[in-house]
Design an enzyme around this catalytic site. Structure first.
Site, short mmCIF file in Angstrom:
data_model
loop_
_atom_site.label_atom_id
_atom_site.label_comp_id
_atom_site.label_asym_id
_atom_site.label_seq_id
_atom_site.Cartn_x
_atom_site.Cartn_y
_atom_site.Cartn_z
CG ASP A 556 26.52 27.05 -12.99
OD1 ASP A 556 25.56 25.85 -13.59
OD2 ASP A 556 26.53 26.51 -11.59
CD GLU A 585 22.26 27.75 -15.04
OE1 GLU A 585 22.02 26.44 -15.35
OE2 GLU A 585 23.21 27.49 -13.37
#
Length: 867
Positions: A556, A585
């Site tokens: 994340d 990400e």
């Protein structure tokens, strides 16, 4: 006697009158109750900033006790000599209210921690909040806004940086500045502006010490005194990155049946203890052991006897404060995160765990990733999963489940053909109440599995065992397990963070004022660049690989990681498992410039999400009405870049990768709208059939492009959240997999199965290198589009040929055509006969028909043909 009491009463009245009259700041609530404000609960907040700039600052307030409810924004509506104030009224009686002072819409927080105000019996609480200070004033006579240091940090063993509320003339430091360690003067060699080239009169200063501190000195009280300012406690921060503090050995509870050794890194503590408890509810330890410290700042204690199942806490004394906290390195904890637990991990292994074998992939581009949340996957009764397993880890062990005869659960995953499941966060996260719905992107203890997905959450050992059973079952069914991990931030800071309790500030990024940087968008950001923070992350990842046999990690907000940490993660995890799948990400919170962005992964064995291809296919995820390629928007170049895996294919078709295995191709994930909802929002007048066609085309492009394909769970049966674009806490009714839709959209599910079968059977769709792609893929030029019936150009239309049996494919030549137009398009095939294997209705490896010459590609569809 009566005269005496009369005199005393008059004296008290005069004193009170004098105090109110001559207090520097007036109270708005003195002698009043909530009824005087026509309310049942009232909170009055005064706010003071040293710079006097209140533009954009406002309040977020919520009921906290007796129940925690949603918050709301409130503006400051009045002003007095202290600063602006707000009078916040509620029609219900509450015993505690939570509040946050924030800038605009979460651009920043004055203090990162959530704060809670106890409401007195009058129903009115009035407080005075001072910029950057966690504690607040309740009596206006106690208010002190004299100059002080907002942040004071030891950033090397001989340098202290301070940000002051008021500037000083650094040239005159010899008469104004002193530094003490444990009450003893420590000589200073210079005081200068902290930013080179700044004016000598500044608020941000750097103190250089004549001699560096030792690794033991950082645990002693360090204080800077400046004439006219309040004394400032100095916190050891970047100085702890000195190699003398680095420790790479095992931390946490090191268990054997004969003894357990507790180890924790806390170089800033003057002393440390380990407290042992027989139960999670116990308030008093049954035994306490002093810990001993080494030069690196590692505290340890050896406790004899079998401590398996014993709960424990650490108690630290640092910066003149006692701090009791769970162990950041523990492997088990009670369901409420109150206490860590010693555990014999061997006892948590399911039968034949030592024989557990992970599925093997020759290359990461062979992966087909399917995202799923543990709870969402099986909480719906239509899942067919036994009631006691619904929403739990063990749902993934339930085979033979169906809905009206259609396989569900793990059998559905097998039928679909995916190679890996990406499981949304299962690391222990903070939740209040315990089983309140939440995706879990608020990690608390990183090495502990989340208890709410266990059938016996009160037993930490059962929770660990059931996670292993889930992974073992997926492995037995040929499916790898990728953990969605959130090492970029924690659920809280300060008293709400065991990291801050262990070593205050060190694990987080803070600015010069001592404020936690909100680069994650949720109030704090892990300082991955700090040596022992980096080591913690790597050790934690290794633990999940070795103890739980996981096959990869999805990071994340990987964009918040520094590049060296990413490199070390990649190198060290591949040394354990050369086939491990790593991706994340490449962005941070809103408006944050990534430290590790798209392109930074080049040449590394890690991939990043391809939002360029995502937005090209479906339109902007932040605007549900935005149209993409599948609704007829011309995004040809962006789609072509995605097709070749974002490699430097040509001057125009060139993306952010060096090799195709560095891109994760996707159209939707848990964030934002489901694919079905996005299509519905962008094409509001379309029929169900048209939406289904767009769904097929969207992930059809993903599953036939070079790189690593990623599918949001449920897209194959038109999963909907009824237009909710941020459902992280929306509950089961919105988020659950509605398995009944599997029956409604059987043809869509079969289409996905066929596309996956095609990709797995034909390596031409998953080439390993950029050179292979450049020599094997040719895009058809415009003349191959017979478009005389159109009045506009260009079109949402991409066609290309994969030639020469690349990557050992059994098909010599393959043609792929994507038509995003809402009308059919005529296309002329190269010479010869071509076997059609994918059209608007059917997908797979079997020949549907044999075509040649000019063919017509239906609206919103894809064709795949081969020779």
């Amino acid at each position: 006697m009566k005269r005496y009491f009369l005199f005393l009463s008059v004296l008290i009245l005069i004193t009170l009158t004098f105090t109110v009259a001559f207090s520097a700041y007036a109270s708005l609530s003195a002698g009043k109750t909530a009824a005087d404000f026509d309310a049942k609960t009232v909170l009055i907040i005064h706010y003071h900033r040293y710079d006097g700039n209140y533009s954009g600052w406002n309040l977020w307030v919520w009921p906290y006790r007796p129940e925690s409810l949603a918050g709301a924004a409130y503006q400051f509506t009045g002003e007095d000599s202290y600063g602006p104030y707000a009078i916040i009224k509620f029609d219900q009686k509450y015993t505690q209210l939570g509040f946050i002072v924030r800038l605009n819409d979460w651009q920043a927080k004055d203090v990162s921690e959530d704060r809670h105000v106890v409401i007195p019996s009058s129903g009115v609480a009035e407080i005075w909040v001072l910029e950057g200070q966690y504690e607040w004033y309740t009596n206006p006579n106690d208010i002190d806004i004299s100059p002080r240091a907002m942040g004071a940090f030891l950033n090397s063993l001989n340098k202290v940086d301070l940000y002051l509320t008021n500037p000083i003339e650094t040239k005159d430091w010899k008469d104004t500045v002193s530094f003490t360690v444990d009450g003893k003067d420590w000589p200073i060699s210079d005081v200068e502006p902290a930013i080179a080239g700044s004016l000598s009169k500044t608020s941000y200063i750097e103190i250089t010490l004549k001699a560096p501190l030792s690794t033991y000195d950082v645990a002693k009280p360090m204080v800077v005194e400046i004439k006219g300012f309040q004394p400032a406690t100095v916190y050891a921060y970047k100085a702890l990155n000195d190699p003398q503090f680095y420790y790479s050995g095992q931390l946490g509870p090191i268990y054997t049946p004969a003894e357990t050794t507790f180890k924790v890194w806390s170089p800033v503590s003057q002393w440390a203890k380990v407290l042992l408890y027989k139960t999670a509810d116990a308030t008093v330890p049954y035994a306490t052991y002093d810990m001993s410290r080494d030069a690196k700042g590692v505290w340890s204690a050896e406790v004899k006897g079998d401590l398996n199942g014993v709960y424990y806490l650490y108690e630290f004394y640092s910066y003149n404060e006692e701090r009791i906290t769970p162990d950041i390195n523990c492997y088990a904890a009670d369901m409420y995160n109150r206490k860590s637990m010693v555990v014999n991990l061997a006892d948590t292994n399911p039968p034949d765990w030592s024989k557990d074998l992970s599925p093997s992939l020759a290359h990461r581009v062979n992966a087909i990733i399917y995202e799923v949340d543990v709870r969402d996957f099986s909480i719906d009764p239509n899942s067919g999963v036994p009631a006691q397993y619904r929403g739990k880890y063990l749902a993934f062990t339930a085979t033979g489940t169906t809905y009206n005869g259609i396989p569900t659960g793990i059998d559905h995953l097998k039928a679909l053909g995916i190679t890996d499941v990406q499981i949304m966060p299962i690391q222990d996260f903070w939740n209040e109440p315990f089983d309140q719905y939440n995706w879990g992107y608020i990690t608390y203890l990183f090495n502990v599995p989340e208890a709410q997905y266990s059938t016996d959450p009160q037993n930490p050992m059962i929770t660990i065992e059931q996670v292993k059973e889930m992974i073992q079952s997926l492995h037995e069914n040929g499916i790898g397990v990728i953990m969605d991990v959130v090492y970029n931030h924690t659920s809280g800071v300060g008293k709400n963070s065991p990291f801050d309790q262990t070593v205050p500030y060190y694990y987080y990024r803070v600015d010069e004022k001592g404020a936690y940087l909100n680069q994650s968008g949720v109030g704090n950001t892990i300082a991955t660049e700090n040596t022992m923070a980096r080591q913690y992350i790597i050790d934690s990842l290794k633990y999940w690989v070795k103890e739980y046999h996981v096959n990869g990690f999805r990071f994340d907000l990987l964009g918040l990681f520094d590049k060296q940490t990413v490199k070390d993660i990649v190198d060290q995890l591949h040394a354990i498992d050369p086939q491990i799948l790593l991706y994340g990400e490449p962005w941070g919170g809103w408006g944050v410039t990534p430290l590790f962005g798209k392109g930074d992964q080049k040449g590394m064995k890690i991939a990043v999400f391809n939002d360029d291809l995502r937005d090209a296919i479906i339109g902007s995820v932040f605007d549900i009405t935005a149209k993409g390629f599948i609704e007829g928007a011309n995004k040809d170049i962006l789609v072509q870049r995605g097709v070749v895996g974002e490699i430097p294919y040509s001057q125009v078709i060139s993306g952010f990768t060096q090799e195709p295995g560095e891109t994760i191709n996707y159209v939707t994930c848990h964030d934002n709208y489901t694919l079905w909802d996005k299509i519905s929002g962008a094409a509001t007048n379309w029929t169900v059939e048209q939406k289904e066609a767009a769904d097929k085309l969207a992930n059809g492009i993903i599953l036939t492009s070079q790189g690593i394909p990623f599918i949001a769970g449920g897209a194959e049966f038109a999963r909907t959240k009824e237009g909710n674009g941020n459902s992280y806490d929306a509950g089961d009714a919105v988020n659950e997999f509605d398995w009944a839709r599997l029956e409604i959209f059987q043809s869509l599910d079969k289409y996905y199965q066929g596309l996956i079968e095609l990709r797995k059977a034909h390596p031409a769709f998953r080439m390993y290198t950029a050179d292979q792609i450049k020599s094997s893929i040719t895009f058809f030029p415009t003349q191959y589009k017979q478009v005389t019936q159109y009045l506009r150009m260009p079109l949402a239309f991409v066609a290309y040929e994969i030639h020469g049996s690349p990557n050992g494919d059994t098909w010599k030549n393959i043609i792929v055509v994507y038509n995003g137009e809402n009308q059919s398009v005529k296309f002329t095939l190269p010479e010869g006969q071509w076997d059609l294997v994918v059209n608007q209705d059917q997908a797979g490896v079997d020949t549907i028909s044999v075509l040649s010459g000019e063919i017509e590609i239906p609206s919103t569809s894809m064709y795949i043909l081969h020779q």
